[in-house]
Design an enzyme around this catalytic site. Structure first.
Site, PDB file in Angstrom:
ATOM      1  N   HIS A  15      19.029  23.092  44.658  1.00  0.00           N
ATOM      2  CA  HIS A  15      17.804  23.333  44.049  1.00  0.00           C
ATOM      3  C   HIS A  15      16.665  22.830  44.878  1.00  0.00           C
ATOM      4  O   HIS A  15      16.816  22.465  45.972  1.00  0.00           O
ATOM      5  CB  HIS A  15      17.786  22.523  42.493  1.00  0.00           C
TER       6      HIS A  15
ATOM      7  N   HIS B 212      13.924  20.637  44.738  1.00  0.00           N
ATOM      8  CA  HIS B 212      13.338  19.582  44.825  1.00  0.00           C
ATOM      9  C   HIS B 212      13.625  18.895  46.165  1.00  0.00           C
ATOM     10  O   HIS B 212      14.509  19.044  46.963  1.00  0.00           O
ATOM     11  CB  HIS B 212      13.987  18.539  43.724  1.00  0.00           C
TER      12      HIS B 212
ATOM     13  N   ASP C  48      14.140  16.070  47.654  1.00  0.00           N
ATOM     14  CA  ASP C  48      15.002  15.229  48.019  1.00  0.00           C
ATOM     15  C   ASP C  48      16.527  16.181  48.145  1.00  0.00           C
ATOM     16  O   ASP C  48      17.478  15.419  48.633  1.00  0.00           O
ATOM     17  CB  ASP C  48      15.394  13.846  47.243  1.00  0.00           C
ATOM     18  N   HIS C  49      16.434  17.359  48.053  1.00  0.00           N
ATOM     19  CA  HIS C  49      17.549  18.308  48.102  1.00  0.00           C
ATOM     20  C   HIS C  49      17.233  19.190  49.321  1.00  0.00           C
ATOM     21  O   HIS C  49      18.220  19.533  50.131  1.00  0.00           O
ATOM     22  CB  HIS C  49      18.035  18.874  46.913  1.00  0.00           C
TER      23      HIS C  49
ATOM     24  N   HIS D 247      17.578  22.367  34.987  1.00  0.00           N
ATOM     25  CA  HIS D 247      16.902  21.226  35.830  1.00  0.00           C
ATOM     26  C   HIS D 247      15.847  21.768  36.554  1.00  0.00           C
ATOM     27  O   HIS D 247      14.704  21.316  37.030  1.00  0.00           O
ATOM     28  CB  HIS D 247      17.670  20.483  36.940  1.00  0.00           C
TER      29      HIS D 247
ATOM     30  N   ASP E 185      21.834  18.441  40.661  1.00  0.00           N
ATOM     31  CA  ASP E 185      21.215  17.430  39.688  1.00  0.00           C
ATOM     32  C   ASP E 185      21.386  18.099  38.089  1.00  0.00           C
ATOM     33  O   ASP E 185      20.780  17.982  37.047  1.00  0.00           O
ATOM     34  CB  ASP E 185      19.721  17.390  39.775  1.00  0.00           C
TER      35      ASP E 185
ATOM     36  N   HIS F 144      23.550  12.655  42.959  1.00  0.00           N
ATOM     37  CA  HIS F 144      22.901  11.022  43.187  1.00  0.00           C
ATOM     38  C   HIS F 144      23.965  10.168  42.666  1.00  0.00           C
ATOM     39  O   HIS F 144      24.914  10.617  41.947  1.00  0.00           O
ATOM     40  CB  HIS F 144      21.721  11.176  42.267  1.00  0.00           C
TER      41      HIS F 144
END
Length: 271
Positions: free
Chosen positions: A66, A68, A70-71, A123, A144, A183
């Site tokens: 996805h 975001h 941090d990905h 998400h 996520d 995570h």
């Protein structure tokens, strides 16, 4: 028979966990026969490239769960370092650096490893999960959407969408499918799960195990789909104990109630 065994061993899939940022996971899906790899969510390109070099494999694909940061935040830098890499991501998710958008039913071939795309939006609007199989090996990379003992926030979706993702798609995979999430949230998730089902021995046992693993500095991935059905309150929204906890007999409403209570619980823990 020996030649057949050697051939089988040479085609097996290996999954390598790469810890990145504070509590994120990237993963290398390695096809042993071709010495090629797909990297899931390469937010730290130097770290995943270093691991690939250590293993003697070439990264050919990047699989973005996805958008975001941090990905997906390492996609462009990965492309600069490995120009031939092909970067995949979910349809309409607008993730950084994605060259090929994928959705339900799409397939990606990595040597003898078959990677099926599962659309799991909620998400983010275009969140996808990747289901990789080779011989008897099965693994799903859930970003996520599904965590060990938990699930992601419903940022861009509805309870119906998360129910579809968890119950109708991920929950229908073979029970022995290994679950690799985005995570390291396992201890926190299971601490909450123990408030939902205080008498569920599977929750208590997994929580004790996760605490010990974490104390040793070890990761808690993977779990399996079968395990998640035993201790994950979001996967268990179809079960009577969770519905009793929420005073809801409808699984979608129970799922939403658990998500709301988890959010409030997390806010209290943060105070």
């Amino acid at each position: 028979p020996i030649d057949e065994l050697i051939s089988l061993l040479n085609t097996l899939m290996e999954v390598v966990v790469v810890c990145v940022l504070k509590d994120n996971f990237s993963f290398l899906i390695v096809d042993s026969g071709s010495s090629t790899a797909a990297v899931v969510d390469p937010v730290d390109p130097d770290k995943v490239i270093g691991k690939a070099e250590e293993l003697g494999v070439t990264i050919t694909y990047a699989l973005t769960t996805h958008s975001h940061w941090d990905h997906a935040g390492g996609n462009k830098a990965l492309k600069e370092k490995i120009p031939d890499v092909v970067i995949f991501g979910g349809k309409g998710d607008d993730a950084e650096g994605v060259e090929k958008e994928v959705w339900d039913g799409d397939k990606i071939e990595l040597g003898d490893v078959c990677i099926d795309v599962l659309a799991t939006p909620c998400h983010t609007p275009g969140h996808v999960s990747y289901y990789a199989t080779c011989a008897s090996e099965r693994a799903v990379f859930t970003g996520d959407t599904l965590f060990i003992g938990g699930c992601g926030n419903f940022n861009n979706g509805t309870p119906e969408m998360m129910h579809d993702a968890l119950i109708n798609k991920l929950g229908k995979l073979p029970d022995d499918t290994k679950v690799y999430c985005g995570h390291e949230y396992t201890v926190k998730n299971l601490q909450f799960a123990s408030t939902v089902e205080p008498h569920n021995s599977a929750v208590a046992e997994k929580l004790a195990w996760a605490i010990e693993k974490t104390k040793r500095g070890e990761v808690t991935v993977p779990s399996t789909i079968a395990e998640e059905k035993e201790f994950n309150p979001f996967m268990r929204c179809v079960e009577q104990p969770v519905q009793s906890y929420t005073n809801e007999t409808d699984a979608v409403k129970a799922l939403w109630a658990v998500r709301q209570r988890k959010t409030k619980w997390g806010q209290r823990k943060a105070l």
